[in-house]
Design a protein around this motif. Structure first.
Motif, PDB file in Angstrom:
ATOM      1  N   GLU A  56       0.873  -1.280   0.142  1.00 17.83           N
ATOM      2  CA  GLU A  56      -0.001   0.080  -0.100  1.00 17.83           C
ATOM      3  C   GLU A  56       0.893   1.431  -0.130  1.00 17.83           C
ATOM      4  O   GLU A  56       1.756   1.526   0.762  1.00 17.83           O
ATOM      5  CB  GLU A  56      -0.985  -0.030   1.154  1.00 17.83           C
ATOM      6  CG  GLU A  56      -2.267  -0.977   1.192  1.00 17.83           C
ATOM      7  CD  GLU A  56      -3.020  -0.672   2.404  1.00 17.83           C
ATOM      8  OE1 GLU A  56      -2.510   0.102   3.476  1.00 17.83           O
ATOM      9  OE2 GLU A  56      -3.843  -1.482   2.788  1.00 17.83           O
ATOM     10  N   ASP A  57       0.740   2.044  -1.080  1.00 19.16           N
ATOM     11  CA  ASP A  57       1.310   3.409  -1.170  1.00 19.16           C
ATOM     12  C   ASP A  57       2.776   3.147  -0.767  1.00 19.16           C
ATOM     13  O   ASP A  57       3.209   4.166   0.098  1.00 19.16           O
ATOM     14  CB  ASP A  57       0.616   4.407  -0.200  1.00 19.16           C
ATOM     15  CG  ASP A  57      -0.723   4.453  -0.608  1.00 19.16           C
ATOM     16  OD1 ASP A  57      -1.019   4.541  -1.693  1.00 19.16           O
ATOM     17  OD2 ASP A  57      -1.520   4.767   0.253  1.00 19.16           O
ATOM     18  N   GLY A  58       3.627   2.533  -1.245  1.00 22.63           N
ATOM     19  CA  GLY A  58       4.882   2.446  -0.888  1.00 22.63           C
ATOM     20  C   GLY A  58       5.191   1.646   0.213  1.00 22.63           C
ATOM     21  O   GLY A  58       6.444   1.452   0.586  1.00 22.63           O
ATOM     22  N   GLN A 101       9.161   0.379   1.312  1.00 28.04           N
ATOM     23  CA  GLN A 101       9.619  -0.893   0.441  1.00 28.04           C
ATOM     24  C   GLN A 101      11.147  -0.338   0.236  1.00 28.04           C
ATOM     25  O   GLN A 101      11.972  -1.226   0.138  1.00 28.04           O
ATOM     26  CB  GLN A 101       8.834  -0.665  -0.754  1.00 28.04           C
ATOM     27  CG  GLN A 101       7.446  -1.534  -0.705  1.00 28.04           C
ATOM     28  CD  GLN A 101       6.598  -1.355  -1.919  1.00 28.04           C
ATOM     29  OE1 GLN A 101       6.637  -0.534  -2.737  1.00 28.04           O
ATOM     30  NE2 GLN A 101       6.022  -2.404  -2.218  1.00 28.04           N
ATOM     31  N   SER A 102      11.594   1.027   0.245  1.00 28.93           N
ATOM     32  CA  SER A 102      12.789   1.477   0.115  1.00 28.93           C
ATOM     33  C   SER A 102      13.701   0.902   1.087  1.00 28.93           C
ATOM     34  O   SER A 102      14.991   0.813   0.891  1.00 28.93           O
ATOM     35  CB  SER A 102      12.766   2.848  -0.132  1.00 28.93           C
ATOM     36  OG  SER A 102      12.594   3.432   0.716  1.00 28.93           O
TER      37      SER A 102
END
Length: 84
Positions: free
Chosen positions: A12-14, A32-33
């Motif tokens: 969701e949204d990164g 995620q990063s």
């Protein structure tokens, strides 16, 4: 944080939203990063956090078994629905 098993529930949204195995009641939400590799939804993983970065090991056998179990349950539901 020590290494713990999770299942990736959704993206969701990164962010990746993991559910702690086996109860899948406790969430771990990770940018995620901040993950060392991409993960597919539904994968069972081992996660270790080191200085704000998350090292993920995909547990292939457990993921395949989980998917096979889910497919079996879906097939049973379809058969039950088709009888009605």
């Amino acid at each position: 944080m020590s290494s713990t098993k999770y299942t990736l529930d959704r993206m969701e949204d990164g962010y990746a939203v993991f559910l702690k195995y086996p109860d899948e009641e406790e969430q771990l939400i990770i940018l995620q990063s901040a993950m060392n590799k991409p993960v597919e939804v539904g994968a069972r993983v081992q996660i270790e956090e080191v200085d704000g970065f998350y090292y993920i090991d995909i547990l292939k056998e457990e993921t395949e078994q989980r998917r096979a179990n889910m497919q079996h349950l879906m097939d049973k539901l379809r058969k039950r629905t088709n009888r009605n």
